[in-house]
Scaffold this active site. Structure first.
Site, short mmCIF file in Angstrom:
data_model
loop_
_atom_site.label_atom_id
_atom_site.label_comp_id
_atom_site.label_asym_id
_atom_site.label_seq_id
_atom_site.Cartn_x
_atom_site.Cartn_y
_atom_site.Cartn_z
N ASN A 9 0.88 -1.17 0.00
CA ASN A 9 0.00 0.00 0.00
C ASN A 9 0.91 1.22 0.00
OD1 ASN A 9 -1.76 2.07 0.45
ND2 ASN A 9 -2.37 1.42 2.52
N LYS A 11 0.16 4.25 -0.23
CA LYS A 11 -0.44 5.46 0.37
C LYS A 11 -0.19 6.65 -0.57
CE LYS A 11 -0.08 3.19 4.77
NZ LYS A 11 0.06 3.25 6.22
N HIS A 94 -9.50 1.36 4.84
CA HIS A 94 -8.23 1.50 5.56
C HIS A 94 -8.42 2.43 6.76
CE1 HIS A 94 -4.09 2.54 6.46
NE2 HIS A 94 -3.74 1.45 5.80
N GLU A 96 -6.72 4.74 7.90
CA GLU A 96 -6.45 6.17 7.62
C GLU A 96 -7.65 6.83 6.95
OE1 GLU A 96 -2.72 5.50 5.59
OE2 GLU A 96 -1.81 4.94 7.50
N GLU A 164 -5.28 -4.91 10.37
CA GLU A 164 -4.25 -3.90 10.58
C GLU A 164 -4.51 -3.17 11.90
OE1 GLU A 164 -2.28 -2.73 6.60
OE2 GLU A 164 -3.94 -1.36 6.96
N GLY A 170 2.70 2.23 10.78
CA GLY A 170 3.66 3.33 10.65
C GLY A 170 4.40 3.66 11.95
N SER A 210 3.60 -2.22 10.24
CA SER A 210 5.05 -2.32 10.46
C SER A 210 5.65 -3.65 10.02
CB SER A 210 5.39 -2.02 11.93
OG SER A 210 5.04 -0.69 12.26
#
Ligand code: 13P
Length: 247
Positions: A9, A11, A94, A96, A164, A170, A210
């Protein structure tokens, strides 16, 4: 045997020329991989990436879509826009998107339905916050997210699920293989409740958060983790290639 997938991904990273170089450089490693490889790229990279990945075993996905086919939705991209350039996969829900763009379980459900109706393969993301994990609420949270996302969906044959945990994204703080595997088992048992044991045993469930070349092998050695959704470590060819080799 369940399908194995390693997906990147990207991003909001990578310009079209960088995407094309990445795919060209990854190709020799991808050829030998023992799993399906998907790169979920920004919209502006899709067309270039699809052209470069033609005749390779690298598949291309988008990172989001609207559920409507067309209309007055400034800045949005529709499922048929993705489908008509031959995009195969699309990440839906996702964290985010949920956190910064107000996506909810309801919009995630609409998007999953719409993606399937347009023959796109959704990668459905679920995950708990740090606070929820610290209060041991992850099983209930994840199970609810799965049930809401899949409400009214008859077949999940074309859906991949990605677990996730938000606190692992991250942050460099990867979940232990035991924690990741246990939560993925909860996802599988939720799928069993909804669709039966056969479907639950066959659904491909990824871990994300991660994932790096240093921890990938260990994560992939578990009973229920079928691959990874990789963020930061999917931006460098050598790092991503090492993750592919870990499968
Ligand atoms: P990182 O691998 O950078 O933690 O990101 C994970 C992720 O969000 C993939 O969708």
């Amino acid at each position: 045997m369940r399908k194995k997938i390693i997906a990147g991904n990207w991003k909001m990273n990578m310009l079209p020329n960088e995407a094309m170089s990445f795919i060209t450089e990854l190709e020799p490693y991808a050829k030998n991989a023992k799993c399906e490889i998907i790169l979920c790229v920004p919209y502006t990279d899709l067309f270039y990436s699809l052209l470069t990945a033609q005749n390779t075993n690298i598949k291309i996905g988008a990172q989001n879509m609207h559920w409507e086919e067309s209309g007055a939705y400034t800045g949005e991209v529709s499922p048929n826009m993705l489908k008509c350039i031959n995009v195969e996969y699309v990440i839906i829900g996702h964290s985010e998107r949920r956190q910064y763009f107000a996506e909810t379980d309801e919009t995630v459900n609409k998007k999953i339905k719409s993606a399937l109706n347009h023959s796109l393969k959704p990668i459905l993301c679920v995950g708990e916050t740090l606070e929820q994990r610290e209060n041991n609420m992850q099983d209930a949270i994840i199970s609810n997210q799965i049930k809401s996302a899949l409400k009214g969906i008859e077949s999940i044959e074309n859906i991949t699920i990605a677990y996730e945990p938000i606190w692992a994204i991250g942050t460099g703080k990867v979940a232990t293989k035991e924690d990741a595997n246990n939560t993925i088992k909860i996802i599988r048992s939720t799928v069993k409740e909804l669709y039966g044991d056969n479907v639950a045993q066959n659904v491909c469930i990824l871990y994300g958060g991660s994932v790096k070349k240093e921890n990938a092998k260990e994560l992939f050695s578990t009973s229920d983790i079928d691959g990874a959704l990789v963020g930061g470590a999917s931006l460098k060819v050598d790092e991503f290639a090492k993750i592919l080799e870990s499968m």
